[in-house]
Design a protein around this motif. Structure first.
Motif, short mmCIF file in Angstrom:
data_model
loop_
_atom_site.label_atom_id
_atom_site.label_comp_id
_atom_site.label_asym_id
_atom_site.label_seq_id
_atom_site.Cartn_x
_atom_site.Cartn_y
_atom_site.Cartn_z
N ARG A 110 68.62 -43.71 56.84
CA ARG A 110 69.89 -43.84 56.15
C ARG A 110 70.69 -42.81 55.74
O ARG A 110 71.82 -42.71 56.41
CB ARG A 110 69.51 -44.50 54.83
CG ARG A 110 70.67 -45.48 54.31
CD ARG A 110 69.53 -46.52 53.51
NE ARG A 110 68.21 -46.82 53.99
CZ ARG A 110 68.11 -47.53 55.08
NH1 ARG A 110 69.14 -47.77 55.89
NH2 ARG A 110 67.07 -47.60 55.53
N ALA A 320 61.09 -48.28 61.29
CA ALA A 320 61.70 -49.50 61.56
C ALA A 320 63.02 -49.20 61.38
O ALA A 320 63.82 -48.51 60.74
CB ALA A 320 61.45 -50.61 60.22
N HIS A 347 53.72 -52.48 56.67
CA HIS A 347 54.58 -51.40 55.98
C HIS A 347 55.68 -51.59 56.76
O HIS A 347 56.95 -51.75 56.04
CB HIS A 347 53.95 -50.30 56.07
CG HIS A 347 54.81 -49.13 55.50
ND1 HIS A 347 54.93 -48.73 54.07
CD2 HIS A 347 56.02 -48.31 55.88
CE1 HIS A 347 55.82 -48.05 53.80
NE2 HIS A 347 56.46 -47.80 54.82
C1 LIG Z 1 64.82 -45.55 61.23
C2 LIG Z 1 63.83 -44.89 60.21
O1 LIG Z 1 63.66 -43.78 60.04
N1 LIG Z 1 63.64 -45.86 59.20
C3 LIG Z 1 62.61 -45.58 58.28
C4 LIG Z 1 62.47 -46.45 57.27
C5 LIG Z 1 63.80 -46.80 56.52
O2 LIG Z 1 64.32 -45.53 56.15
O3 LIG Z 1 64.31 -47.81 56.33
C6 LIG Z 1 61.07 -45.47 58.64
O4 LIG Z 1 60.72 -46.14 59.62
N2 LIG Z 1 60.48 -44.21 58.44
C7 LIG Z 1 59.27 -44.18 59.22
C8 LIG Z 1 57.74 -43.95 58.05
C9 LIG Z 1 56.52 -44.12 59.15
C10 LIG Z 1 55.23 -44.10 58.37
C11 LIG Z 1 55.29 -42.62 57.35
O5 LIG Z 1 56.17 -41.77 57.99
N3 LIG Z 1 54.61 -42.81 56.44
C12 LIG Z 1 54.25 -41.38 55.55
C13 LIG Z 1 53.95 -41.65 54.22
C14 LIG Z 1 53.00 -42.80 54.06
C15 LIG Z 1 51.72 -42.42 54.14
C16 LIG Z 1 50.80 -43.33 54.01
C17 LIG Z 1 51.00 -44.71 53.81
O6 LIG Z 1 50.30 -45.65 53.73
C18 LIG Z 1 52.63 -45.13 53.64
C19 LIG Z 1 53.54 -44.06 53.85
C20 LIG Z 1 53.36 -40.50 56.48
O7 LIG Z 1 52.80 -41.00 57.22
O8 LIG Z 1 53.24 -39.32 55.78
C21 LIG Z 1 54.37 -44.00 59.21
C22 LIG Z 1 52.99 -44.46 58.39
C23 LIG Z 1 53.46 -45.36 57.49
C24 LIG Z 1 54.98 -45.05 57.34
C25 LIG Z 1 58.02 -45.25 57.12
O9 LIG Z 1 58.08 -46.37 57.71
O10 LIG Z 1 58.27 -45.01 55.70
#
Ligand SMILES: CC(=O)N[C@@H](CC(=O)O)C(=O)NC[C@H](CC1(C(=O)N[C@@H](Cc2ccc(O)cc2)C(=O)O)CCCC1)C(=O)O
Ligand SMILES: [Zn+2]
Length: 591
Positions: A110, A320, A347
């Motif tokens: 965003r 996403a 997620h």
């Molecule tokens: C276009 C764009 O960028 N879109 C945004 C979403 C939006 O802004 O609408 C988005 O898709 N961001 C990617 C990010 C990916 C993941 C991540 O990075 N997770 C963190 C923290 C975490 C760790 C464990 C867990 O269980 C849950 C989260 C990490 O891995 O350190 C990978 C693994 C899961 C979620 C996401 O989905 O949040």
């Protein structure tokens, strides 16, 4: 008066129609880059990003011409004030040009997105280092992977990080914030955010300390006293994860009742010939079972669900995407057939559901009530999707009954993912807020990073680190300039949501056994919240779902209570020392 409320409404209509086009083109160009990393696609994306910045600046400067306080319509007031923050578009042209190379930035997120440097973890040297960190039990090999990644990536980020801080703070000041940390925190519309998250962390610390102490004992049993000090921090390379942010990969070393190991769902999925597409369909089925929206045909046509096999270089960090035209929504994920990836898809599908629910709002309101809400939606569904009853219903488990000891084993595996994550999710932006506000100076970036890793996670680097290293840069969100406190906040919020949705679904019994699958009541509660996007202040939105206006750790503590009881008993039985009074990180092996 020239700029009255009627003019403001026409101004916002004009913004709406032009923004949809400009944002859609930017998302398309960015998607093309991250799913096919070439210089041509990068140039095209930078061009579309420049156009987006010009559009943002055009409307952002004019939004300041309205006397918002004299207006009546709350939506008009809220939209105009949001438009006034133009993020990095406030920078002079030459510095805006420089920004992409410096402001790594998550392309599609965003906030002001910038292409990441393609710093993906795998394939690295033709190996998947994450795989090694998760599966190897040879501490020399773990050290090699841990150090190799930091030498390859951390250093690269260090070179531009200082300039990144300068440009970020300049852009923040031009938008009226004291530094970029203040601008990031403004997404939560609270002037007590730092104290609030510190308070939440303190409430959760006893739970983390008991888990840390118990896991340290298990690692001591496996790796011995030359590596593990029972009164000291744990070396960061033996926790099963490149950043020690999730410890679920060492469940086999720490299982409370090893004679009752949980069934291997991954093996069952592969035995049933699951494919990535079926994993996405499975997640969609959960959302539609709640009466929520299904994904449009474009989603299945345009998403990238597997790593391409045609030689294209892609950015594999799952994400996403909303293309801001009300029809095109995608997920990019290099899916492997594992239970971890299935849950990660839940997620991501949570983000997609939010996009679908608020797609008819003004573009300005097409974000979560706050960034933590966006993260919590998918995670709260995952809590049900990973429950024993759901996995059983979906044929992913065969053992019907789960006795008390098996339940402790399962709670342990969930805690290794969620509870281990608490201090890490807290410290990532604690570090960056201090870098942005100048508390942490460039000369001590790495030392201060490890001070926080020691203080909050009770970890030590496995080998001495110097200021020639830049270990924070080895974390994707730091190299990609993606804010992180949202994940800490979401960790608490998702259990609060879970408790509320479970109540609405008529669940009785322990919270960790709740599964809201098929509950239309729970779905309705969620839908009423998601439809609002960021059109209302988030405490109001929180109240709609939980009846409370404050974030509370009560639900999370309730969920893990059975495990905490077991951990405390276990730690007392061993006469353990909670915490790490021997706070020095010893490196000589002979001690
Ligand atoms: C276009 C764009 O960028 N879109 C945004 C979403 C939006 O802004 O609408 C988005 O898709 N961001 C990617 C990010 C990916 C993941 C991540 O990075 N997770 C963190 C923290 C975490 C760790 C464990 C867990 O269980 C849950 C989260 C990490 O891995 O350190 C990978 C693994 C899961 C979620 C996401 O989905 O949040
Ligand atoms: Zn997310």
């Amino acid at each position: 008066e020239l700029y009255n409320e009627t003019v403001a409404k026409a101004f916002l209509q004009f913004y709406e129609h032009t923004a949809q086009v400009v944002w859609n083109q930017f998302m398309e160009a960015t998607w093309n880059y991250v799913t096919n990393i070439t210089n041509k696609n990068r140039e095209e994306m930078l061009l579309k990003d420049m156009e987006r910045s010009q559009h943002t600046l055009y409307f952002g400067t004019r939004a300041h011409l309205f006397k918002i306080d004299d207006f009546q319509d709350p939506d008009v007031k809220r939209m105009l004030s949001k438009l006034q923050n133009v993020y990095k578009a406030a920078l002079p042209k030459d510095e805006l040009q420089e920004a992409p190379a410096v402001l790594a930035g998550r392309a599609g997120a965003r906030a002001e997105g910038q292409p990441e440097r393609g710093l993906t973890l795998a394939p690295f040297l033709g190996l998947d280092l994450e795989e090694i960190m998760a599966t190897s039990r040879d501490q020399e090999e773990l050290l090699w992977a841990w150090q190799g990644w930091r030498d390859a990536v951390g250093l690269q980020v260090r070179m531009t990080f200082e300039r990144y801080v300068q440009l970020s703070n300049k852009a923040a000041k031009l938008n009226g914030y004291k530094d970029m940390g203040a601008m990031w925190r403004s997404a939560y519309e609270s002037d007590t955010l730092e104290r609030d998250v510190e308070q939440l962390y303190e409430e959760l610390q006893p739970l983390y300390l008991n888990l840390h102490t118990y896991v340290r004992r298990a690692l001591y049993r496996f790796y011995g006293p030359q590596l593990i000090n029972l009164r000291g921090p744990i070396p960061a390379h033996v926790l099963g994860n490149m950043w020690a942010q999730s410890w679920v990969s060492i469940l086999d070393l720490v299982l409370p009742f090893p004679e009752k190991p949980p069934e291997d769902v991954t093996r069952i999925m592969r035995g049933q010939h699951w494919k990535p597409k079926k994993m996405f369909q499975e997640a969609e089925k959960f959302f539609t079972s709640l009466g929520l929206l299904s994904t449009p045909p474009e989603f299945w046509k345009n998403s990238m669900m597997e790593r391409p096999t045609d030689g294209r270089e892609v950015e594999c960090h799952a994400s996403a995407w909303d293309f801001y035209n009300g029809e095109d929504f995608r997920i990019k994920k290099c899916t492997e057939v594992t239970i971890e990836d299935l849950l990660s898809i839940f997620h991501q599908m949570g983000h997609i559901q939010y996009f679908l629910q608020y797609k008819n709002l003004s573009v300005i309101f097409r974000t979560g009530a706050n960034p933590a809400f966006e993260e919590a939606v998918g995670s709260v569904i995952t809590l049900s999707a990973s429950s024993h009853s759901q996995l059983l219903t979906r044929g992913l488990l065969s053992r019907q009954h789960q006795d008390e000891e098996e339940e402790v084993n399962v709670l342990m595996s969930i805690a290794l993912e969620m509870v281990a994550f608490i201090p890490f999710a807290y410290l990532v932006d604690l570090f960056r807020w201090k870098v942005f506000d100048g508390t942490i100076q460039k000369a001590v970036y790495n030392q201060e990073w490890w001070n926080l890793r020691l203080k909050y996670q009770g970890l030590c680097p496995p080998i001495p680190r110097t200021e020639d290293d830049f270990d924070p840069g080895a974390k994707f969100h730091i190299s990609a300039s993606m804010p992180y406190i949202r994940y800490f906040f979401s960790l608490v919020l998702q259990f609060q949501f879970h408790e509320a949705l479970c109540k609405a679904s008529g669940h009785v019994g322990p919270l960790h056994r709740c599964n809201i699958y098929n509950s239309k009541n729970a779905g309705k509660l969620l839908e009423d919240v998601l439809k609002l996007g960021s059109s209302k202040p988030w405490p109001e939105v929180l109240q709609k779902i939980t009846g409370e206006t404050k974030v509370s750790t009560k639900a999370l503590m309730t969920y893990f209570k059975p495990l905490l009881n077991w951990l405390v008993t276990e730690n007392v039985r061993h006469g353990e020392i909670l915490g790490w009074p021997d706070f020095s990180c010893t490196f000589d092996k002979e001690t």
